[in-house]
Each structure stands twice: as structure tokens, then as C-alpha cells.
Design an enzyme around this catalytic site. Sequence first.
Site, short mmCIF file in Angstrom:
data_model
loop_
_atom_site.label_atom_id
_atom_site.label_comp_id
_atom_site.label_asym_id
_atom_site.label_seq_id
_atom_site.Cartn_x
_atom_site.Cartn_y
_atom_site.Cartn_z
N HIS A 54 0.84 -1.20 0.00
CA HIS A 54 0.00 0.00 0.00
C HIS A 54 0.87 1.24 0.00
O HIS A 54 2.02 1.22 0.45
CB HIS A 54 -0.91 0.00 1.22
CG HIS A 54 -2.03 -0.97 1.12
ND1 HIS A 54 -3.05 -1.02 2.04
CD2 HIS A 54 -2.31 -1.94 0.21
CE1 HIS A 54 -3.91 -1.97 1.70
NE2 HIS A 54 -3.48 -2.54 0.60
N GLU A 56 0.79 3.77 1.89
CA GLU A 56 1.21 4.15 3.23
C GLU A 56 2.47 3.40 3.66
O GLU A 56 3.37 3.97 4.28
CB GLU A 56 0.10 3.88 4.26
CG GLU A 56 -1.15 4.72 4.05
CD GLU A 56 -2.17 4.06 3.13
OE1 GLU A 56 -3.34 4.48 3.17
OE2 GLU A 56 -1.82 3.14 2.36
N CYS A 85 -6.34 1.88 5.39
CA CYS A 85 -7.01 0.67 5.83
C CYS A 85 -6.56 0.36 7.27
O CYS A 85 -5.58 0.95 7.74
CB CYS A 85 -6.69 -0.49 4.89
SG CYS A 85 -5.00 -1.12 5.03
N CYS A 88 -2.77 -0.57 7.56
CA CYS A 88 -1.89 0.59 7.36
C CYS A 88 -1.99 1.55 8.54
O CYS A 88 -0.99 2.16 8.93
CB CYS A 88 -2.22 1.30 6.06
SG CYS A 88 -1.71 0.38 4.59
#
Length: 181
Positions: A54, A56, A85, A88
Site C-alpha cells: 500500500h 502508506e 485501511c 496501514c
Amino acid sequence: MALLTAKTFSLQFNNKRHVNKPYYPRKALLCYQLTPQNGSTPTRGHLKNKKKHHAEIRFINKIKSMGLDKTQCYQVTCYLTWSPCPSCARELVDFIKTYDHLNLRIFASRLYYHWRPHYQEGLLLLCGSQVPVEVMGLPEFADCWENFVDHEEPPSFNPSEKLEELDKNSRAIKRRLERIK
């Protein structure tokens, strides 16, 4: 730093509830600005999801690789197309605990699965860990537009009208986030 195209900004930071035809994938994109408190020039960049990483997590790895001076304080502002999410969110909280010389602020254009309790818990975890999560408004959209978008080629839309539209759409999203908090 490579800049975003105006079209990418317009499509990916679009915070309308539903996407009009022609449909396009709304991707996770993270724009960051790292500003040392000694007044040095800010470092800017943007990252997107890649395979199983991701944006992040890629951001955390990017900051770790910079070898920042731990005696220096930094302000970090992140503009995300989607809120983090739960996984993360936990990673960001662990990261900021380890790098306590960073002051991290997160602004999201849209809330990711905001109706699911697990995703709400992730947002609350961030907010309870000195990582404020807010919904982007006109000042944040304008800052993102100014600092992360390539202005060489004229956009196919009126930028000030687009920013106003994004700000208007963000009002309902802000109310949603406030109810979660």
C-alpha cells in the site's frame, strides 16, 4: 520529483460518491511533504499502491530510508485519495511511535470502507495516537494542486471550479468522519 498530471489529480482525488461514465479505477495515491523545523526546503513526493504494498507502507519505507536527523523535528503532511485501511493505520501508529521527532498529519479525499467497524477502528486508532486524520477541504486540495501537480500543460477543466467542487463534496465526508470519531 515527478509531478502528477492534472488529469490524474482530477480523477484520483475526485471525492464524488459515485464515478460517472466512463468508469475508471480509483487508486490509492499518497502525496507527502516533509518539512524540517529548521526552515530548510521541504521534501515532496508521491506514491501509489504497488502490488501488495500500500502507498502508506511505501511512504513509511521511504521516510525510513531518508536517514533523517533524530535531533531535528519534522512536520509531515500527507494527502491521500483514500483513508488508510486498518492494517496501514496500525503500521502508521507503530511508525510514528518509533519516529517521535515526526509530527504526522493525514488528510484524505475519501473514507475507505467507512461503514465497516474494523475500518472505523483503524481511523480511531490513528486519531488516538497523535496522528490526526481529517478530510481534505479547499485549503488541502489547493495545496495539493499547487505543490504536486504539473502545471506545464493546461488542464481540460477549470482548476478553481474543480477545487470548489471537491470542497463542496468533502462536506458530507467530513460529517461522516466526525460521526466516526
